[in-house]
Write a protein that holds these residues in place. Structure first.
Motif, short mmCIF file in Angstrom:
data_model
loop_
_atom_site.label_atom_id
_atom_site.label_comp_id
_atom_site.label_asym_id
_atom_site.label_seq_id
_atom_site.Cartn_x
_atom_site.Cartn_y
_atom_site.Cartn_z
N ALA A 266 -1.46 44.98 10.09
CA ALA A 266 -1.54 43.74 10.88
C ALA A 266 -2.31 44.03 12.16
O ALA A 266 -2.30 45.15 12.68
N THR A 267 -2.98 43.01 12.67
CA THR A 267 -3.75 43.17 13.90
C THR A 267 -2.82 43.58 15.04
O THR A 267 -1.78 42.98 15.26
N SER A 268 -3.20 44.63 15.74
CA SER A 268 -2.39 45.11 16.86
C SER A 268 -3.26 45.23 18.09
O SER A 268 -4.46 45.46 17.99
N MET A 269 -2.65 45.07 19.24
CA MET A 269 -3.37 45.15 20.51
C MET A 269 -2.76 46.28 21.33
O MET A 269 -1.77 46.08 22.04
N PRO A 270 -3.32 47.50 21.25
CA PRO A 270 -2.71 48.64 21.94
C PRO A 270 -2.76 48.56 23.45
O PRO A 270 -1.98 49.17 24.13
#
Length: 603
Positions: A516-520
């Motif tokens: 899933a798209t993640s925003m670190p």
């Protein structure tokens, strides 16, 4: 002798003051603590066991070796060795030159890099993301995602042969703006002029920074800080208008809805009420098809700029003519001020509805009529004009082809059929090494592209890697994939069991995640305050200072014995067994034990 952290923090205190000039920097190079800190920072890199042109590596590092380096620096007799040139293959098949400095030069360069970072990190602008603390490709991409909203045109920038084209005199001139220490500048000039050795022939360097050198990235950022500041001023002068003009027909819908809402309050008949509600919904739906503002408003212009090393991307709210003029102005600035050339082939002007390529991603600004209600319960096109980061199937395809685990066949209808194949280079490895290799590649690739809006596409890559691994195991054991799965799968997950050095049974499984798209990074507005430096653990130096051989116990000056990788040790020698038991790639030895270890005379 001052602690290295205090020295660096003292320098960084004045870093944001761009008019502050530093003096007496060269004497910092006489501080042994700086070299101890530098040694601790870089000792673990495998490349340190690669010989430079002087034939030496990190092996045999000692306190005396550091003292001799400082003595040479004190008298300015220190002269960097020419780098040993080698070549690595680029993605396009061309060869990239790489210089391998001697380890003594790497150590001095690391000290110089630490000093330059403390001086310049607070000066660098927020648009710069390459080779800086707490910044990465991800921070650059997320900055684009947050700030390029509504852009109409992209300018994809690439500087031709940047690291080879840096003008030495201009670079020294830029450094002189903040550094008033001729001895320190002479040392940097020595690194720039050190040259390289290729096929036993010495070649002088007249431009560029030493590729492979530790100090090169920070020098490159100092050089291109001029471009960053030029673009900051350019963006300020280019931007016009406080906001776009409202769309001429937008107010009509607002009035219609206001009238219908007022009518709804006075309706008593249920059927009539339902008709008015239906009318309001129709007005909302029709309103969504009309932009809130005039997207062709010439009085509103904006420019956003993000750079990573020598690649940059510009987002423009304006016309194509504006984009052409901006590109030409940047080209003229680079040629006149920095003696650099834009690559015509790679510097492109792209409409934002088509993808621009930056740091391996495709970047575009999407048009979308998908709506949701805001805090005021109004339907809004939340996703319209927002930046969309995308990974393409071509990127996945090329990665699999480069790994030599993909076979492509053509169907009768002309479509491609992807078939995973075994990795023949892994057949000689044991089960755990094969699994770890696939997990390492899969985790690295998917983590890099995890911030893509279409990151679900990574399932395709994961699937091909998984079945390539199955085929590799099947090929190794001359079996079938079905039998391999029956042997290794546990609860539906491919698992390899092994026994560690303590005799305990452990297991590792194939890497599985949701993709899933993640925003670190939550906040791209990174502050420009200089980092606070802390004293690193100096366990290596403490062991050398103890002056007690870790094999025979002799009390004398010691050498630090290094190896490239622990897994390469066969455990036959006593030193090898000690390092394996301690899980260390180093061991402090007296001169006699060090020589015997290399000769294989200590069992």
């Amino acid at each position: 002798m001052r602690n290295s952290a205090k020295v660096l923090n003292g320098l960084s205190k004045y870093s944001p003051q761009v008019n502050y000039r530093y003096e007496r920097l060269y004497r910092i190079l006489f501080n042994e603590e700086m070299f101890y800190n530098a040694y601790q920072r870089i000792y673990a890199k495998e490349g340190n066991m690669t010989e430079g042109s002087d034939g030496k590596t990190i092996d045999g590092m000692s306190l005396n070796r550091i003292s001799k380096l400082i003595d040479l620096l004190r008298t300015e007799a220190y002269q960097p060795q020419p780098s040993r040139r080698t070549y690595i293959e680029k993605k396009d098949g061309k060869m990239r030159p790489l210089g391998i400095p001697s380890f003594d030069d790497k150590l001095v360069q690391e000290v110089v890099r630490m000093i330059l970072e403390a001086i310049y990190e607070g000066q660098f602008l927020d648009c710069s993301h390459g080779f800086r603390p707490k910044r990465s490709c991800h921070t650059a991409l997320i900055k684009i995602k947050k700030t390029f909203t509504g852009a109409k045109w992209f300018v994809e920038g690439d500087i031709k042969s940047f690291f080879d084209a840096i003008n030495h005199e201009i670079l020294i001139g830029v450094l002189k703006e903040r550094i008033s220490d001729d001895r320190f500048l002479r040392l940097i000039r020595k690194f720039l002029k050190a040259g390289y050795v290729e096929e036993w022939t010495f070649h002088k360097t007249y431009s560029g920074t030493p590729q492979g050198g530790i100090v090169s990235p920070i020098l490159a950022n100092i050089y291109l800080d001029k471009l960053d500041r030029y673009m900051l001023k350019y963006a300020e002068s280019f931007g016009t208008g406080a906001r776009r003009k409202p769309h001429p027909t937008r107010s009509m819908f607002e009035n219609k809805k206001k009238w219908a809402t007022q009518k709804l309050k006075n309706v008593r008949d249920e059927n009539e009420r339902l008709a008015v509600v239906k009318q309001i919904k129709a007005i909302d739906k029709e309103r969504l098809s009309i932009p809130s503002c005039d997207e062709m408003d010439d009085s509103y212009k904006r420019l956003q700029y993000v750079r990573y090393a020598d690649d940059f991307l510009i987002g423009i709210i304006g016309s194509k003519e504006d984009s052409k003029r901006i590109k030409d102005d940047i080209k003229k600035f680079l040629e006149a001020e920095l003696k650099l050339e834009l690559s015509e082939m790679k510097t492109l002007i792209t409409h934002t509805e088509k993808p621009a390529k930056f740091l391996g991603y495709e970047v575009l600004v999407r048009k979308s009529n998908l709506a949701r209600r805001d805090k005021m319960n109004r339907l809004t096109r939340t996703y319209n004009a927002k930046v969309y980061l995308r990974i393409s199937m071509d990127t996945i395809k090329q990665k699999l082809l480069d790994s030599e685990i993909l076979e492509i066949k053509k169907k009768n209808n002309g479509k491609e059929w992807w078939k995973p194949r075994e990795d023949t280079k892994c057949l000689h490895k044991d089960d755990l090494e094969i699994l770890q290799m696939y997990n390492y590649k899969l985790r690295g690739f998917t983590n890099y592209y995890a911030i893509a809006n279409n990151s679900a596409l990574l399932h395709s890559y994961s699937y091909m890697m998984e079945y390539s691994m199955y085929r590799t195991f099947a090929c190794k054991y001359k079996s079938s994939v079905r039998k391999i799965l029956r042997k290794y799968q546990r609860d539906g997950v491919f698992t390899v069991s092994y026994t560690n050095k303590k005799g305990d049974v452990r297991s590792q499984s194939f890497y599985k995640t949701s993709f899933a798209t993640s925003m670190p990074v939550e906040n791209t507005q990174l502050d420009n305050k200089t980092p606070l430096y802390h004293s690193n653990s100096t366990s290596l130096i403490d062991r050398l200072k103890a002056e007690k051989c870790e094999i025979c116990g002799a009390n004398e000056k010691l050498d630090m014995h290094h190896v490239r990788k622990l897994k390469n040790l066969d455990g036959k020698g006593y030193a090898d067994r000690l390092m394996i038991a301690r899980r260390r790639k180093t061991i402090a030895l007296c001169r006699g034990c060090h020589q015997k270890t290399h000769a294989g005379k200590i069992d």
